[in-house]
Scaffold this active site. Structure first.
Site, PDB file in Angstrom:
ATOM      1  N   GLY A  11      12.015 -67.546 -16.143  1.00  0.00           N
ATOM      2  CA  GLY A  11      12.003 -68.920 -16.656  1.00  0.00           C
ATOM      3  C   GLY A  11      13.141 -69.139 -17.632  1.00  0.00           C
ATOM      4  N   ASP A  59       1.277 -63.019  -9.553  1.00  0.00           N
ATOM      5  CA  ASP A  59       0.610 -64.153 -10.193  1.00  0.00           C
ATOM      6  C   ASP A  59      -0.445 -63.607 -11.158  1.00  0.00           C
ATOM      7  OD1 ASP A  59      -0.240 -67.422  -9.094  1.00  0.00           O
ATOM      8  OD2 ASP A  59      -0.990 -66.365 -10.858  1.00  0.00           O
ATOM      9  N   SER A 126       3.983 -72.943 -29.628  1.00  0.00           N
ATOM     10  CA  SER A 126       4.782 -74.166 -29.685  1.00  0.00           C
ATOM     11  C   SER A 126       4.451 -74.974 -30.925  1.00  0.00           C
ATOM     12  CB  SER A 126       4.495 -75.011 -28.427  1.00  0.00           C
ATOM     13  OG  SER A 126       5.031 -76.314 -28.555  1.00  0.00           O
ATOM     14  N   TYR A 151      -2.041 -79.093 -22.376  1.00  0.00           N
ATOM     15  CA  TYR A 151      -0.986 -78.074 -22.579  1.00  0.00           C
ATOM     16  C   TYR A 151      -1.035 -77.579 -24.022  1.00  0.00           C
ATOM     17  CZ  TYR A 151       3.425 -76.261 -24.145  1.00  0.00           C
ATOM     18  OH  TYR A 151       4.371 -75.475 -24.776  1.00  0.00           O
ATOM     19  N   LYS A 155      -2.173 -73.750 -25.936  1.00  0.00           N
ATOM     20  CA  LYS A 155      -1.425 -72.960 -26.930  1.00  0.00           C
ATOM     21  C   LYS A 155      -2.322 -72.659 -28.142  1.00  0.00           C
ATOM     22  CE  LYS A 155       2.357 -72.503 -24.678  1.00  0.00           C
ATOM     23  NZ  LYS A 155       2.709 -71.185 -24.136  1.00  0.00           N
ATOM     24  N   ASN A 180      12.232 -77.215 -30.331  1.00  0.00           N
ATOM     25  CA  ASN A 180      12.689 -77.689 -29.020  1.00  0.00           C
ATOM     26  C   ASN A 180      13.828 -76.828 -28.457  1.00  0.00           C
ATOM     27  OD1 ASN A 180      11.101 -79.897 -30.176  1.00  0.00           O
ATOM     28  ND2 ASN A 180      11.781 -81.030 -28.373  1.00  0.00           N
ATOM     29  N   LEU A 201      14.506 -84.168 -23.036  1.00  0.00           N
ATOM     30  CA  LEU A 201      15.681 -84.989 -23.369  1.00  0.00           C
ATOM     31  C   LEU A 201      16.994 -84.374 -22.907  1.00  0.00           C
ATOM     32  CD1 LEU A 201      16.902 -87.459 -24.876  1.00  0.00           C
ATOM     33  CD2 LEU A 201      17.013 -85.993 -26.917  1.00  0.00           C
ATOM     34  N   ARG A 296       7.099 -93.244 -25.576  1.00  0.00           N
ATOM     35  CA  ARG A 296       6.366 -92.451 -24.564  1.00  0.00           C
ATOM     36  C   ARG A 296       4.999 -92.069 -25.142  1.00  0.00           C
ATOM     37  NH1 ARG A 296       9.086 -86.877 -22.496  1.00  0.00           N
ATOM     38  NH2 ARG A 296       8.814 -86.404 -24.702  1.00  0.00           N
TER      39      ARG A 296
HETATM   40  C1  WQD Z   1      12.385 -84.989 -27.279  1.00  0.00           C
HETATM   41  C2  WQD Z   1      12.621 -86.398 -27.780  1.00  0.00           C
HETATM   42  C3  WQD Z   1      11.302 -88.048 -26.652  1.00  0.00           C
HETATM   43  C4  WQD Z   1      13.185 -87.611 -22.748  1.00  0.00           C
HETATM   44  C5  WQD Z   1       8.164 -81.170 -25.436  1.00  0.00           C
HETATM   45  C6  WQD Z   1       6.815 -80.530 -25.478  1.00  0.00           C
HETATM   46  C7  WQD Z   1       6.879 -79.291 -26.322  1.00  0.00           C
HETATM   47  C8  WQD Z   1       7.962 -78.385 -25.795  1.00  0.00           C
HETATM   48  C9  WQD Z   1       9.292 -79.099 -25.790  1.00  0.00           C
HETATM   49  C10 WQD Z   1       7.059 -76.790 -24.289  1.00  0.00           C
HETATM   50  C11 WQD Z   1      11.327 -87.202 -27.909  1.00  0.00           C
HETATM   51  C12 WQD Z   1      12.796 -88.269 -26.401  1.00  0.00           C
HETATM   52  C13 WQD Z   1      12.840 -87.452 -24.079  1.00  0.00           C
HETATM   53  C14 WQD Z   1      13.806 -88.823 -22.330  1.00  0.00           C
HETATM   54  C15 WQD Z   1      13.722 -89.621 -24.587  1.00  0.00           C
HETATM   55  N1  WQD Z   1       7.646 -77.958 -24.500  1.00  0.00           N
HETATM   56  N2  WQD Z   1      13.111 -88.446 -24.973  1.00  0.00           N
HETATM   57  N3  WQD Z   1      14.057 -89.779 -23.276  1.00  0.00           N
HETATM   58  O1  WQD Z   1       8.411 -84.031 -26.332  1.00  0.00           O
HETATM   59  O2  WQD Z   1       9.594 -83.069 -28.381  1.00  0.00           O
HETATM   60  O3  WQD Z   1       8.521 -81.556 -26.732  1.00  0.00           O
HETATM   61  O4  WQD Z   1       9.125 -80.276 -24.952  1.00  0.00           O
HETATM   62  O5  WQD Z   1       6.760 -75.962 -25.110  1.00  0.00           O
HETATM   63  O6  WQD Z   1       5.642 -78.646 -26.259  1.00  0.00           O
HETATM   64  O7  WQD Z   1       5.928 -81.438 -26.104  1.00  0.00           O
HETATM   65  O8  WQD Z   1      10.585 -82.748 -26.099  1.00  0.00           O
HETATM   66  O9  WQD Z   1      12.668 -83.169 -24.867  1.00  0.00           O
HETATM   67  O10 WQD Z   1      10.502 -84.229 -24.031  1.00  0.00           O
HETATM   68  O11 WQD Z   1      11.565 -85.093 -26.103  1.00  0.00           O
HETATM   69  O12 WQD Z   1      13.953 -90.510 -25.426  1.00  0.00           O
HETATM   70  O13 WQD Z   1      14.137 -89.032 -21.120  1.00  0.00           O
HETATM   71  O14 WQD Z   1      13.429 -87.082 -26.835  1.00  0.00           O
HETATM   72  O15 WQD Z   1      10.644 -89.287 -26.863  1.00  0.00           O
HETATM   73  O16 WQD Z   1      11.446 -88.036 -29.036  1.00  0.00           O
HETATM   74  P1  WQD Z   1       9.239 -82.973 -26.932  1.00  0.00           P
HETATM   75  P2  WQD Z   1      11.356 -83.801 -25.171  1.00  0.00           P
END
Ligand code: WQD
Length: 338
Positions: A11, A59, A126, A151, A155, A180, A201, A296
């Site tokens: 991964g 698995d 996380s 999810y 954790k 992140n 993001l 979101r």
């Molecule tokens: C970051 C920011 C969105 C996409 C998630 C999980 C967390 C971990 C990391 C596993 C936020 C904004 C995002 C887009 C946007 N995963 N955004 N447009 O939600 O902080 O964390 O991923 O362990 O557990 O919750 O990360 O990258 O999804 O979002 O504006 O197309 O970017 O609203 O503010 P997040 P993200």
């Protein structure tokens, strides 16, 4: 060479950790069921470290397969457990997939570890366990909020299971609460491989930059933050991987102060969505098309780490900047689309 089992080792974070384990003189044994990764990642790792790690397509939900694995590899010094489903939205749609994959698998691995005279266990947790923390930056003793998704709940439950097991067994554990994770190895031989439309993001940004996506939707600019967009702590995946090696070494050398220790892994700096966009435009030289849309569901306003404990107790500090993270993510995106 000391052997370390890396579950989910093909991964995103797992593959980068396999590379850093090698660099630190450990031999990684990889388990992955390829449900959210591809076998080509093994070739990418080989191109970086110069040899193909041992890989078992297994698995972890198959209890007898897990038992069989540990009877074959009974000389591992520890386990780094990445294998889990991790899409927040999907977990809401399909909770049982998450409880089976993220909890049953953890239980089966721990059952094998408790049979060992001494077992070192690193758990991929996380910052999601904090929900919207009251105080920034977030310390490890910040209260764990009721999970906002299955999810996140897996954790939290995982951390509780590990604490309970450590109390009555030889298992020593370190819980690593990631903020992140972003970026890619400097060689662009491994990186993030989101399946389908990226939820996160940074991969959405790089796919927009390369022309795979028309424009980025910014989820809300009405948050109580300086520019109105949400703030996160974006940590380079290589820095994150190195933290796992430091943590494993700490357990192997019996340097841990408690049977279960918890560390936040972040840079300590918060960046807004618009700041990430600006940083991407700077490192890529591309203008990123985006539009502001509604928030979101389930997103929090702000989360960034207090890194004192990781720096002073674990002895690890993130070194790579947001721009370096984005430059490496961009280089990777260009490589896989070439
Ligand atoms: C970051 C920011 C969105 C996409 C998630 C999980 C967390 C971990 C990391 C596993 C936020 C904004 C995002 C887009 C946007 N995963 N955004 N447009 O939600 O902080 O964390 O991923 O362990 O557990 O919750 O990360 O990258 O999804 O979002 O504006 O197309 O970017 O609203 O503010 P997040 P993200």
């Amino acid at each position: 060479m000391k052997k370390v089992l890396v579950t989910g080792g093909l991964g995103f974070i797992g593959s980068h950790t396999v590379v850093e384990l090698h660099n630190a003189g450990y031999e990684a044994i990889i388990i992955d069921n390829l449900s959210n990764s591809s076998i080509e990642v093994l070739d990418g790792i080989e191109r970086i470290i110069g040899k193909k790690p041992v890989f078992e397509n297994l698995d972890l939900r198959d209890k007898s397969a897990v038992q069989g694995f540990f009877s074959k590899y009974n000389d591992v010094v520890g386990v780094i457990h990445f294998a889990a489903s991790k899409a927040v939205g999907e977990s809401v749609e399909n909770p049982l997939l998450y409880y089976e994959n993220n909890i049953n698998a953890l239980v089966y691995v721990l059952q094998e570890l408790t049979k060992m005279p001494s077992a070192n266990f690193i758990f991929s947790s996380s910052c999601t366990v904090y929900g919207q923390a009251e105080k920034m930056p977030i310390t490890e003793d910040a209260s764990v909020q009721p999970a906002a998704s299955p999810y996140g709940n897996t954790k939290q439950i995982g951390e509780e299971i590990i604490n309970d097991v450590a109390k009555v067994s030889s298992v020593k554990a370190i819980l690593l609460r990631y903020f992140n994770p972003v970026g890619a190895h400097s060689s662009a031989e491994i990186g993030e491989l989101p399946i389908g439309v990226p939820q996160n993001l940074v991969p959405f940004i790089t796919q927009t930059g390369i022309g795979l996506r028309e424009q980025l939707s910014v989820y809300g600019d009405d948050y109580p933050t300086p520019d109105g967009t949400a703030i996160r702590d974006y940590i380079h995946v290589v820095d994150l991987a190195k933290a796992h090696v430091v943590a494993m070494h700490r357990l192997v050398e019996n340097k841990n102060l408690e049977k279960v220790e918890t560390f936040n892994l972040g840079t300590g700096t918060g960046s807004s969505v618009l700041e990430v966009i600006n940083a991407f435009e700077k490192v890529s030289g591309k203008k990123l098309p985006y539009k502001i849309v509604g928030r979101r569901e389930g997103d929090i306003t702000s989360a960034y780490a207090n890194t004192d404990k990781a720096n002073q107790v674990l002895g690890w500090k993130a070194e790579l900047s947001l721009e370096e993270s984005l430059a490496s993510a961009w280089k990777w995106e260009q490589k896989i689309r070439s």
